[in-house]
Scaffold this motif. Sequence first.
Motif, PDB file in Angstrom:
ATOM      1  N   GLY A  29       0.559  -1.290  -0.079  1.00  0.00           N
ATOM      2  CA  GLY A  29       0.136  -0.128  -0.170  1.00  0.00           C
ATOM      3  C   GLY A  29       0.979   1.475   0.004  1.00  0.00           C
ATOM      4  N   ARG A  30       1.608   0.878   0.513  1.00  0.00           N
ATOM      5  CA  ARG A  30       2.493   2.457   0.534  1.00  0.00           C
ATOM      6  C   ARG A  30       3.507   2.290  -0.326  1.00  0.00           C
ATOM      7  NH1 ARG A  30       8.111   3.020   1.554  1.00  0.00           N
ATOM      8  NH2 ARG A  30       8.056   0.868   1.751  1.00  0.00           N
ATOM      9  N   ALA A  31       3.909   1.782  -1.166  1.00  0.00           N
ATOM     10  CA  ALA A  31       4.248   1.119  -2.077  1.00  0.00           C
ATOM     11  C   ALA A  31       3.499   2.056  -3.723  1.00  0.00           C
ATOM     12  CB  ALA A  31       5.289   0.068  -2.915  1.00  0.00           C
ATOM     13  N   THR A  36       7.366   7.257   1.102  1.00  0.00           N
ATOM     14  CA  THR A  36       8.280   6.907   1.518  1.00  0.00           C
ATOM     15  C   THR A  36       7.788   6.263   3.382  1.00  0.00           C
ATOM     16  OG1 THR A  36      10.202   8.786   2.885  1.00  0.00           O
ATOM     17  CG2 THR A  36      10.129   8.432   0.094  1.00  0.00           C
ATOM     18  N   GLN A  37       8.902   5.707   4.151  1.00  0.00           N
ATOM     19  CA  GLN A  37       8.211   5.107   5.440  1.00  0.00           C
ATOM     20  C   GLN A  37       8.769   6.465   6.088  1.00  0.00           C
ATOM     21  OE1 GLN A  37      11.191   1.421   5.738  1.00  0.00           O
ATOM     22  NE2 GLN A  37       9.705   0.177   5.122  1.00  0.00           N
ATOM     23  N   LYS A  38       9.564   7.118   6.238  1.00  0.00           N
ATOM     24  CA  LYS A  38      10.242   8.550   6.386  1.00  0.00           C
ATOM     25  C   LYS A  38       8.681   9.054   6.726  1.00  0.00           C
ATOM     26  CE  LYS A  38      13.466  11.942   8.153  1.00  0.00           C
ATOM     27  NZ  LYS A  38      14.217  12.250   7.473  1.00  0.00           N
ATOM     28  N   ALA A  39       8.321   9.416   5.920  1.00  0.00           N
ATOM     29  CA  ALA A  39       7.267  10.468   5.182  1.00  0.00           C
ATOM     30  C   ALA A  39       5.985   9.748   5.918  1.00  0.00           C
ATOM     31  CB  ALA A  39       7.187  10.619   3.864  1.00  0.00           C
ATOM     32  N   ALA A  41       5.650   7.799   8.504  1.00  0.00           N
ATOM     33  CA  ALA A  41       6.009   7.788  10.395  1.00  0.00           C
ATOM     34  C   ALA A  41       5.688   9.717  10.184  1.00  0.00           C
ATOM     35  CB  ALA A  41       7.403   7.706  10.220  1.00  0.00           C
ATOM     36  N   ALA A  42       5.806  10.199   9.815  1.00  0.00           N
ATOM     37  CA  ALA A  42       5.848  11.351   9.935  1.00  0.00           C
ATOM     38  C   ALA A  42       4.722  12.158  10.260  1.00  0.00           C
ATOM     39  CB  ALA A  42       6.435  13.098   9.397  1.00  0.00           C
ATOM     40  N   ARG A  43       3.588  11.355   8.886  1.00  0.00           N
ATOM     41  CA  ARG A  43       2.430  11.823   9.139  1.00  0.00           C
ATOM     42  C   ARG A  43       1.558  10.986  10.214  1.00  0.00           C
ATOM     43  NH1 ARG A  43      -2.327  10.370   4.933  1.00  0.00           N
ATOM     44  NH2 ARG A  43      -0.327   8.125   4.235  1.00  0.00           N
ATOM     45  N   LEU A  44       1.823  10.252  10.441  1.00  0.00           N
ATOM     46  CA  LEU A  44       1.249   9.211  11.858  1.00  0.00           C
ATOM     47  C   LEU A  44       1.912   9.842  12.996  1.00  0.00           C
ATOM     48  CD1 LEU A  44       0.785   5.886  10.150  1.00  0.00           C
ATOM     49  CD2 LEU A  44      -1.524   8.012  10.385  1.00  0.00           C
ATOM     50  N   LEU A  69      -2.113   2.602  10.398  1.00  0.00           N
ATOM     51  CA  LEU A  69      -0.989   2.663   9.090  1.00  0.00           C
ATOM     52  C   LEU A  69      -1.735   1.990   8.483  1.00  0.00           C
ATOM     53  CD1 LEU A  69       2.543   0.243  10.204  1.00  0.00           C
ATOM     54  CD2 LEU A  69       1.728   2.968   9.059  1.00  0.00           C
ATOM     55  N   ALA A  70      -2.563   0.378   8.284  1.00  0.00           N
ATOM     56  CA  ALA A  70      -4.049   0.749   7.206  1.00  0.00           C
ATOM     57  C   ALA A  70      -4.722   1.690   6.798  1.00  0.00           C
ATOM     58  CB  ALA A  70      -4.888  -0.319   7.843  1.00  0.00           C
ATOM     59  N   TRP A  71      -4.775   2.866   7.991  1.00  0.00           N
ATOM     60  CA  TRP A  71      -5.966   3.834   7.617  1.00  0.00           C
ATOM     61  C   TRP A  71      -5.150   4.820   6.467  1.00  0.00           C
ATOM     62  CZ3 TRP A  71      -5.403   8.628   9.524  1.00  0.00           C
ATOM     63  CH2 TRP A  71      -6.703   9.478   9.266  1.00  0.00           C
ATOM     64  N   ALA A  72      -3.764   4.786   7.223  1.00  0.00           N
ATOM     65  CA  ALA A  72      -2.961   6.294   6.655  1.00  0.00           C
ATOM     66  C   ALA A  72      -3.337   6.014   4.991  1.00  0.00           C
ATOM     67  CB  ALA A  72      -1.855   5.806   7.161  1.00  0.00           C
ATOM     68  N   LEU A  73      -2.803   4.108   5.356  1.00  0.00           N
ATOM     69  CA  LEU A  73      -2.848   3.856   3.851  1.00  0.00           C
ATOM     70  C   LEU A  73      -4.318   3.235   2.768  1.00  0.00           C
ATOM     71  CD1 LEU A  73       0.498   1.989   4.119  1.00  0.00           C
ATOM     72  CD2 LEU A  73       0.157   3.835   3.368  1.00  0.00           C
TER      73      LEU A  73
END
Length: 102
Positions: A29-31, A36-39, A41-44, A69-73
């Motif tokens: 989902g992130r891909a 990025t993982q960093k972005a 992470a910052a968002r959450l 994470l599931a919600w954000a993606l």
Amino acid sequence: MRSRIAQGETLPVPVSRDLAELGAALRAGRARRRETQKALAARLNISATTVRAAERGDPGVGAGIYAALAWALGLPGLSTGMPPADDPPMRVRSPKKPIDDF
């Protein structure tokens, strides 16, 4: 009370498999979103290390983090491995015995 799974403790195989599948779904989902993982992470407001651990299916990551994470993606809820809730089992009581006053 421990808050983390100790190193070397084993989980049931289906649970480990489900966590790995959930982590893979989060990574995909992130891909798909090209984030990025960093972005993410910052968002959450969590660390990139936590995002990496969740994508690995680490059992030490909290359920709330997985849900966030599931919600954000935009992924469906954490229903992995749960039976469908279409027909919940009904509680069956034995019939009341009539009171015989005579």
